[in-house]
Design a protein around this motif. Sequence first.
Motif, PDB file in Angstrom:
ATOM      1  N   ARG A   8       0.843  -1.190   0.000  1.00 44.28           N
ATOM      2  CA  ARG A   8       0.000   0.000   0.000  1.00 44.28           C
ATOM      3  C   ARG A   8       0.883   1.246   0.000  1.00 44.28           C
ATOM      4  O   ARG A   8       1.901   1.293   0.679  1.00 44.28           O
ATOM      5  CB  ARG A   8      -0.880   0.043   1.248  1.00 44.28           C
ATOM      6  N   GLN A   9       0.464   2.258  -0.731  1.00 36.96           N
ATOM      7  CA  GLN A   9       1.139   3.542  -0.610  1.00 36.96           C
ATOM      8  C   GLN A   9       0.997   4.043   0.825  1.00 36.96           C
ATOM      9  O   GLN A   9      -0.013   3.794   1.478  1.00 36.96           O
ATOM     10  CB  GLN A   9       0.557   4.550  -1.595  1.00 36.96           C
ATOM     11  N   ALA A  63      -0.584   1.134  -6.457  1.00 28.48           N
ATOM     12  CA  ALA A  63       0.138   0.469  -5.379  1.00 28.48           C
ATOM     13  C   ALA A  63       1.596   0.907  -5.410  1.00 28.48           C
ATOM     14  O   ALA A  63       2.093   1.434  -6.411  1.00 28.48           O
ATOM     15  CB  ALA A  63       0.036  -1.039  -5.528  1.00 28.48           C
ATOM     16  N   GLY A  64       2.289   0.686  -4.312  1.00 25.83           N
ATOM     17  CA  GLY A  64       3.720   0.928  -4.264  1.00 25.83           C
ATOM     18  C   GLY A  64       4.478  -0.388  -4.352  1.00 25.83           C
ATOM     19  O   GLY A  64       3.892  -1.471  -4.321  1.00 25.83           O
ATOM     20  N   VAL A  65       5.783  -0.289  -4.481  1.00 27.96           N
ATOM     21  CA  VAL A  65       6.655  -1.466  -4.530  1.00 27.96           C
ATOM     22  C   VAL A  65       7.755  -1.286  -3.494  1.00 27.96           C
ATOM     23  O   VAL A  65       8.505  -0.297  -3.549  1.00 27.96           O
ATOM     24  CB  VAL A  65       7.271  -1.653  -5.924  1.00 27.96           C
ATOM     25  N   LEU A  66       7.831  -2.210  -2.547  1.00 34.68           N
ATOM     26  CA  LEU A  66       8.912  -2.179  -1.563  1.00 34.68           C
ATOM     27  C   LEU A  66      10.064  -3.038  -2.069  1.00 34.68           C
ATOM     28  O   LEU A  66       9.894  -4.235  -2.329  1.00 34.68           O
ATOM     29  CB  LEU A  66       8.439  -2.705  -0.213  1.00 34.68           C
ATOM     30  N   PHE A  93       5.529   4.957 -10.629  1.00 33.53           N
ATOM     31  CA  PHE A  93       5.049   4.386  -9.377  1.00 33.53           C
ATOM     32  C   PHE A  93       5.993   4.759  -8.254  1.00 33.53           C
ATOM     33  O   PHE A  93       7.085   5.294  -8.489  1.00 33.53           O
ATOM     34  CB  PHE A  93       4.877   2.865  -9.481  1.00 33.53           C
ATOM     35  N   ASP A  94       5.571   4.490  -7.028  1.00 31.11           N
ATOM     36  CA  ASP A  94       6.373   4.797  -5.851  1.00 31.11           C
ATOM     37  C   ASP A  94       7.183   3.563  -5.465  1.00 31.11           C
ATOM     38  O   ASP A  94       6.628   2.492  -5.224  1.00 31.11           O
ATOM     39  CB  ASP A  94       5.473   5.201  -4.682  1.00 31.11           C
ATOM     40  N   ALA A  95       8.503   3.721  -5.413  1.00 29.62           N
ATOM     41  CA  ALA A  95       9.386   2.653  -4.952  1.00 29.62           C
ATOM     42  C   ALA A  95       9.781   2.960  -3.515  1.00 29.62           C
ATOM     43  O   ALA A  95      10.286   4.059  -3.219  1.00 29.62           O
ATOM     44  CB  ALA A  95      10.634   2.573  -5.837  1.00 29.62           C
ATOM     45  N   TYR A  96       9.547   2.011  -2.623  1.00 32.90           N
ATOM     46  CA  TYR A  96       9.873   2.197  -1.211  1.00 32.90           C
ATOM     47  C   TYR A  96      11.137   1.422  -0.857  1.00 32.90           C
ATOM     48  O   TYR A  96      11.428   0.364  -1.433  1.00 32.90           O
ATOM     49  CB  TYR A  96       8.717   1.722  -0.335  1.00 32.90           C
TER      50      TYR A  96
END
Length: 243
Positions: A80-81, A101-104, A173-176
Amino acid sequence: MSSHTVLGQEVLMPVRIRLAHAFMASYLVPVDAAQRLIDYSGLRVLRLPGGRAMCSLVFVEYVDGDLGPYNEFGVAFMVRQHTADPSVRFGDLRALATSRAGVLIHRLPVDGDFTLAAGRGIWGFPKELADFSVRHDGGVRHGALRQDGALIADLTVRQGIPTPQRRNTASSFDAYSHIDGVTRCTPWRMEPSGVRARLGGATLTLGDHPIAEELRSLRLPRRAVMTSTIDRLAMTFEDAVAV
């Protein structure tokens, strides 16, 4: 325009990758086991039907980019973001369907000192040195990863069918990431071409390294839900923000 000094060299932002090759396998794994692995980050995995989470294994060869040429292996989870409202009904499925969605990035071995220092110092990516044996051409893609002589993973991906090529295929996208007690979010833009995908299509062998044991805790190896190969990949990485 911001910049960072890495091993005495200036790195201007955003960092651009002009050419890379990649192949990956994605797996549905037990959601509780996946969550236990990433609890350190403070993030939540996407909870998919059947009590599953999405985990992907990816080999990338960076050919032409601002950090120089190198190889990389990633273990990543759909999450989840950090701004997502957990009370939204079917929020995880909706995030997956709408690419919100995010990617960890849970693990990220590489084979270059400069990219290791840049990845950890600029974005907080959990990069560590390892040894690679990888083939990114032909109908069968193969990668083997070892560290200190111990096998981590050996992955073979068989090419699928070409995916429709559309204009403006770039996606963001958001990379965590999380190291040293800090979780960070990095805006990441990808422009793939020459993409092939299929259901299944992967053969995974795990060794006796601690990272291999982590993957076994997710009940891997098992049948991949999907595999893909990317012949040409361009990427852009912005500055990271602590969350």
